[in-house]
Design a protein around this motif. Structure first.
Motif, PDB file in Angstrom:
ATOM      1  N   PHE A 451      50.715  -4.824 -16.021  1.00 19.64           N
ATOM      2  CA  PHE A 451      49.772  -3.960 -15.308  1.00 19.64           C
ATOM      3  C   PHE A 451      48.349  -4.075 -15.833  1.00 19.64           C
ATOM      4  CE2 PHE A 451      53.802  -1.406 -14.660  1.00 19.64           C
ATOM      5  CZ  PHE A 451      53.951  -1.763 -13.317  1.00 19.64           C
ATOM      6  N   GLY A 452      48.160  -4.777 -16.942  1.00 31.45           N
ATOM      7  CA  GLY A 452      46.823  -4.943 -17.500  1.00 31.45           C
ATOM      8  C   GLY A 452      46.189  -3.608 -17.866  1.00 31.45           C
ATOM      9  N   ASP A 453      44.891  -3.475 -17.618  1.00 34.90           N
ATOM     10  CA  ASP A 453      44.184  -2.236 -17.957  1.00 34.90           C
ATOM     11  C   ASP A 453      44.717  -1.026 -17.201  1.00 34.90           C
ATOM     12  OD1 ASP A 453      42.583  -3.492 -19.774  1.00 34.90           O
ATOM     13  OD2 ASP A 453      40.890  -3.776 -18.413  1.00 34.90           O
ATOM     14  N   SER A 454      45.367  -1.264 -16.076  1.00 36.19           N
ATOM     15  CA  SER A 454      45.928  -0.144 -15.299  1.00 36.19           C
ATOM     16  C   SER A 454      47.075   0.529 -16.044  1.00 36.19           C
ATOM     17  CB  SER A 454      46.419  -0.645 -13.935  1.00 36.19           C
ATOM     18  OG  SER A 454      45.345  -1.171 -13.177  1.00 36.19           O
ATOM     19  N   GLY A 455      47.601  -0.137 -17.060  1.00 34.46           N
ATOM     20  CA  GLY A 455      48.680   0.455 -17.832  1.00 34.46           C
ATOM     21  C   GLY A 455      48.294   1.761 -18.501  1.00 34.46           C
ATOM     22  N   LYS A 456      46.990   1.936 -18.758  1.00 30.37           N
ATOM     23  CA  LYS A 456      46.547   3.173 -19.404  1.00 30.37           C
ATOM     24  C   LYS A 456      46.799   4.394 -18.522  1.00 30.37           C
ATOM     25  CE  LYS A 456      41.716   2.751 -17.825  1.00 30.37           C
ATOM     26  NZ  LYS A 456      40.331   2.562 -18.258  1.00 30.37           N
ATOM     27  N   TYR A 457      46.859   4.170 -17.191  1.00 36.20           N
ATOM     28  CA  TYR A 457      47.107   5.289 -16.291  1.00 36.20           C
ATOM     29  C   TYR A 457      48.548   5.779 -16.397  1.00 36.20           C
ATOM     30  CZ  TYR A 457      42.637   3.869 -14.295  1.00 36.20           C
ATOM     31  OH  TYR A 457      41.320   3.541 -14.133  1.00 36.20           O
ATOM     32  N   ILE A 458      49.458   4.862 -16.739  1.00 37.49           N
ATOM     33  CA  ILE A 458      50.853   5.264 -16.932  1.00 37.49           C
ATOM     34  C   ILE A 458      50.955   6.210 -18.121  1.00 37.49           C
ATOM     35  CG2 ILE A 458      53.159   4.440 -17.572  1.00 37.49           C
ATOM     36  CD1 ILE A 458      52.557   1.903 -16.018  1.00 37.49           C
ATOM     37  N   VAL A 459      50.206   5.899 -19.184  1.00 40.35           N
ATOM     38  CA  VAL A 459      50.211   6.771 -20.363  1.00 40.35           C
ATOM     39  C   VAL A 459      49.596   8.126 -20.018  1.00 40.35           C
ATOM     40  CG1 VAL A 459      49.400   7.066 -22.737  1.00 40.35           C
ATOM     41  CG2 VAL A 459      50.101   4.808 -21.933  1.00 40.35           C
ATOM     42  N   SER A 460      48.495   8.108 -19.281  1.00 36.50           N
ATOM     43  CA  SER A 460      47.825   9.365 -18.921  1.00 36.50           C
ATOM     44  C   SER A 460      48.717  10.242 -18.046  1.00 36.50           C
ATOM     45  CB  SER A 460      46.512   9.074 -18.186  1.00 36.50           C
ATOM     46  OG  SER A 460      45.599   8.421 -19.022  1.00 36.50           O
ATOM     47  N   ILE A 461      49.350   9.611 -17.052  1.00 34.06           N
ATOM     48  CA  ILE A 461      50.240  10.371 -16.164  1.00 34.06           C
ATOM     49  C   ILE A 461      51.483  10.824 -16.922  1.00 34.06           C
ATOM     50  CG2 ILE A 461      51.709  10.216 -14.115  1.00 34.06           C
ATOM     51  CD1 ILE A 461      49.615   8.236 -12.977  1.00 34.06           C
ATOM     52  N   GLY A 462      52.004   9.920 -17.773  1.00 37.87           N
ATOM     53  CA  GLY A 462      53.162  10.284 -18.586  1.00 37.87           C
ATOM     54  C   GLY A 462      52.844  11.434 -19.523  1.00 37.87           C
ATOM     55  N   LEU A 463      51.668  11.371 -20.136  1.00 39.81           N
ATOM     56  CA  LEU A 463      51.248  12.443 -21.030  1.00 39.81           C
ATOM     57  C   LEU A 463      51.121  13.760 -20.275  1.00 39.81           C
ATOM     58  CD1 LEU A 463      50.304  13.071 -23.941  1.00 39.81           C
ATOM     59  CD2 LEU A 463      47.971  12.603 -23.188  1.00 39.81           C
ATOM     60  N   LEU A 464      50.589  13.694 -19.063  1.00 38.41           N
ATOM     61  CA  LEU A 464      50.453  14.889 -18.233  1.00 38.41           C
ATOM     62  C   LEU A 464      51.811  15.504 -17.937  1.00 38.41           C
ATOM     63  CD1 LEU A 464      48.990  16.826 -16.246  1.00 38.41           C
ATOM     64  CD2 LEU A 464      49.162  15.030 -14.520  1.00 38.41           C
ATOM     65  N   LEU A 465      52.744  14.692 -17.451  1.00 38.80           N
ATOM     66  CA  LEU A 465      54.064  15.210 -17.087  1.00 38.80           C
ATOM     67  C   LEU A 465      54.865  15.639 -18.307  1.00 38.80           C
ATOM     68  CD1 LEU A 465      55.070  12.609 -14.328  1.00 38.80           C
ATOM     69  CD2 LEU A 465      54.287  14.959 -13.990  1.00 38.80           C
ATOM     70  N   PHE A 466      54.845  14.810 -19.351  1.00 44.96           N
ATOM     71  CA  PHE A 466      55.605  15.139 -20.559  1.00 44.96           C
ATOM     72  C   PHE A 466      55.106  16.436 -21.181  1.00 44.96           C
ATOM     73  CE2 PHE A 466      57.194  10.642 -21.972  1.00 44.96           C
ATOM     74  CZ  PHE A 466      57.797  10.498 -20.738  1.00 44.96           C
ATOM     75  N   ALA A 467      53.791  16.525 -21.350  1.00 41.20           N
ATOM     76  CA  ALA A 467      53.209  17.688 -22.017  1.00 41.20           C
ATOM     77  C   ALA A 467      53.370  18.957 -21.177  1.00 41.20           C
ATOM     78  CB  ALA A 467      51.731  17.443 -22.313  1.00 41.20           C
ATOM     79  N   PHE A 468      53.202  18.824 -19.870  1.00 40.14           N
ATOM     80  CA  PHE A 468      53.335  19.999 -18.998  1.00 40.14           C
ATOM     81  C   PHE A 468      54.772  20.511 -18.987  1.00 40.14           C
ATOM     82  CE2 PHE A 468      53.703  22.025 -14.729  1.00 40.14           C
ATOM     83  CZ  PHE A 468      52.778  23.039 -14.928  1.00 40.14           C
ATOM     84  N   SER A 469      55.740  19.595 -18.943  1.00 40.21           N
ATOM     85  CA  SER A 469      57.139  20.015 -18.959  1.00 40.21           C
ATOM     86  C   SER A 469      57.510  20.650 -20.297  1.00 40.21           C
ATOM     87  CB  SER A 469      58.058  18.823 -18.658  1.00 40.21           C
ATOM     88  OG  SER A 469      58.002  17.869 -19.696  1.00 40.21           O
ATOM     89  N   THR A 470      56.896  20.170 -21.380  1.00 42.47           N
ATOM     90  CA  THR A 470      57.123  20.783 -22.697  1.00 42.47           C
ATOM     91  C   THR A 470      56.631  22.220 -22.708  1.00 42.47           C
ATOM     92  OG1 THR A 470      56.957  18.657 -23.847  1.00 42.47           O
ATOM     93  CG2 THR A 470      56.571  20.626 -25.163  1.00 42.47           C
ATOM     94  N   ALA A 471      55.467  22.448 -22.109  1.00 35.84           N
ATOM     95  CA  ALA A 471      54.918  23.807 -22.029  1.00 35.84           C
ATOM     96  C   ALA A 471      55.845  24.720 -21.234  1.00 35.84           C
ATOM     97  CB  ALA A 471      53.527  23.771 -21.389  1.00 35.84           C
ATOM     98  N   ILE A 472      56.445  24.188 -20.184  1.00 39.75           N
ATOM     99  CA  ILE A 472      57.383  24.977 -19.369  1.00 39.75           C
ATOM    100  C   ILE A 472      58.601  25.378 -20.201  1.00 39.75           C
ATOM    101  CG2 ILE A 472      58.978  24.885 -17.415  1.00 39.75           C
ATOM    102  CD1 ILE A 472      56.977  23.042 -16.006  1.00 39.75           C
TER     103      ILE A 472
END
Length: 570
Positions: A451-472
């Motif tokens: 995915f090249g530089d676009s791979g950083k978006y996977i981390v950002s989206i993953g961080l969003l979902l992972f962290a938000f679900s942890t808060a829940i």
């Protein structure tokens, strides 16, 4: 605040950061693994059958299905630790840290089996008709240690903010701002509303959401990880080899990485493993206590899958992405963090073996090192130091192309006073090239794939979902602790305060809260480990009774289960 922060640092150093804590954590898991004859292996297949719903009955008392309880518990553990925690462990302890994360997970599977079984066994039905369980209930109802139960419950409430709410949204807001340019307060406002809509509906709504979000977020993250792993497939063999060859000797220097001793790799691996899968901490049993089951052992078996998914699968993928991409030994342009930065006397060169040896001793706490912290004035012209009698260590590497500035402007001219190895003026910023750690390291690694530089978006989206679900998930842990302490009527005020804190932390400094949570986690873990050790004989009797019912035809087991169980004991 500085005094409180220093006190919490000292307390954490004596507890979670001490040399003995990893041994206690692993020791309890090892004991139960042997005592119960390796249940994480023998019961794994049966656990998969239970979580699939094969034995579910509507008549069973509880609020959620086995799968929903597992999803809720996983949403609490699969979080920033899987993205940033693994990267932090490797950046500090090298590849060997990943091995000790695996060991923590393997023995943690048994620890979680025990703590969940006992917590489910002593759960209660509250005034509002919902189930409430967790270590505080077996401490109170079985051990008759009300004071210990109260201590655990208070630590759980503190950790719900320090682990589940404040740092999670802080990480999300930072990531969204860095990647997409979104204002932190706007991110906090939107997600706070979504959080309120979820948690105000109680465990049934939480379970319904997490059972859908967890599989999706795991699939997206795993897809991105494989895109990097297969792109660097030739490095997978050497990466695995480095994990095992360095496990008992420490990680050797490589590239910009100056090396880590066995003690550092072991300590960081075990600590990050606990932070990731929470085995022994006593948090997940609170979620599993809501499951519909008439046999506590069946839910205990479901929990065996949790460290396996969280650490053995997801953390391993993160580790392989980082190791195979090679970014963990590369230096990148970055803002130096005060907590990870030290000015030392003299000029050190990582290409010089003698310098590398001294820095290795210094960074790994050897008493015979000759490194001295820098104290004095540095003359700076347009961001560049005039005197060159110092070296900057950042993220356990030698900093290069050092520039000084005020906040984000690196054209400072004047004098920079260094006291105790760091700039005396906290407004002075330092920028240059060094190793990076945490989520930043994982983000760099994800750009080295298909995915090249676009791979950083996977981390950002993953961080969003992972962290938000942890808060829940942690909101539920906190409200069950409040239920135990003050009754069901205290839950709604707690939830409102939880959401308000979540919004505030999106734009505030949560360093102090992180430190408080670090202590809170240990205050949860040690009483819980003590309690399950005291009840070890009861745990074994409970497991034997579970299989005896199966043999007598009173349980849920199929013929395959009975054959499998009989083989286990032959």
């Amino acid at each position: 605040m500085d005094v409180l922060g220093s006190f919490l640092d000292s307390l954490d150093a004596m507890l979670g950061g001490s040399w003995w804590f990893p041994y206690v954590l692993l020791g309890v898991g090892f004991f139960f693994t042997v005592y119960l004859k390796f249940p994480q292996i023998r019961y794994f297949k049966h656990a998969c059958r239970v979580v699939s719903g094969k034995y579910d009955k509507q008549s069973h008392e509880g609020d959620t299905t086995h799968f929903q309880a597992l999803s809720t518990a996983l949403s609490g553990t699969v979080g920033t630790g899987n993205i940033g925690g693994v990267a932090l462990a490797i950046s500090i302890g090298g590849p060997a840290a990943l091995f000790w994360m695996w060991m923590t997970a393997f023995f943690g599977m048994t620890t979680k089996f025990v703590e969940v079984t006992l917590s489910h066994k002593y759960r209660v039905k509250t005034e509002d008709g919902t189930m409430a369980g967790g270590p505080m209930y077996y401490m109170d109802r079985r051990l008759n240690m009300k004071w210990l139960a109260v201590l655990f419950a208070i630590a759980t409430v503190i950790s719900s903010f320090g682990t589940g709410s404040l740092p999670q949204i802080n990480n999300i807001a930072q990531g969204m701002e860095a990647t997409f340019g979104f204002e932190r307060m706007a991110t906090g406002a939107v997600l706070s509303i979504l959080l309120a809509l979820v948690i105000l509906g109680g465990i049934k709504r939480i379970a319904a959401i997490t059972s859908k979000v967890v599989p999706i977020m795991a699939a997206v993250y795993i897809l991105g990880a494989f895109a990097v792993i297969f792109y660097n497939i030739e490095n997978i063999g050497p990466s695995f080899a480095s994990v095992f060859t360095n496990a008992f000797s420490g990680s050797a220097a490589a590239g910009g990485f100056l090396g880590a001793s066995f003690a550092y790799a072991f300590n960081r691996g075990v600590n990050r493993g606990l932070f990731s899968n929470e085995a022994g901490q006593g948090s997940a049993p609170i979620a599993h206590a809501s499951a519909k089951a008439d046999e506590p052992v069946s839910e205990g078996m479901v929990s065996i899958l949790e460290p396996f998914i969280d650490t053995i699968i997801i953390c391993t993928l993160t580790g392989l992405v980082i190791l195979s991409s090679g970014v963990w030994t590369e230096k990148f342009e970055t803002e130096f963090e005060r907590s990870s930065m030290t000015f030392i006397k003299g000029n050190y060169d990582e290409a010089n073996e003698a310098d590398r040896t001294e820095l290795y001793k210094y960074l790994n706490g050897y008493a015979d090192h000759k490194v001295e912290e820098y104290n004095g004035a540095i003359q700076v012209v347009q961001g560049i130091a005039v005197n060159k009698d110092f070296t900057v260590i950042h993220s356990r590497s030698i900093g290069e192309d050092i520039r000084f500035g005020i906040t984000d402007k690196h054209q400072y001219t004047g004098t920079v006073e260094i006291e105790g190895g760091i700039p005396a003026d906290p407004s002075i910023s330092v920028q240059g090239k060094s190793l990076v750690h945490s989520a930043e390291l994982t983000t760099k690694a994800f750009t080295r794939g298909y995915f090249g530089d676009s791979g950083k978006y996977i981390v950002s989206i993953g961080l969003l979902l992972f962290a938000f679900s942890t808060a829940i998930a942690w909101s539920y842990y906190g409200d069950r602790a409040m239920t135990y302490l003050l009754g069901p009527r205290s839950v709604m005020p707690y939830r409102v305060f939880y959401v308000a804190g979540f919004f505030w932390a999106s734009f505030a400094d949560t360093t102090l809260v992180w430190k408080l949570a670090a202590v809170g986690i240990v205050v949860m873990t040690l009483p819980n480990l003590f309690g399950i050790m005291v009840l070890r004989k009861e745990m074994k009797e409970t497991v034997d009774d579970y299989w005896e019912k199966f043999e007598n035809g009173k349980g849920q087991a199929s013929d395959d289960d009975k054959i499998e169980k009989s083989r286990d004991f032959q």
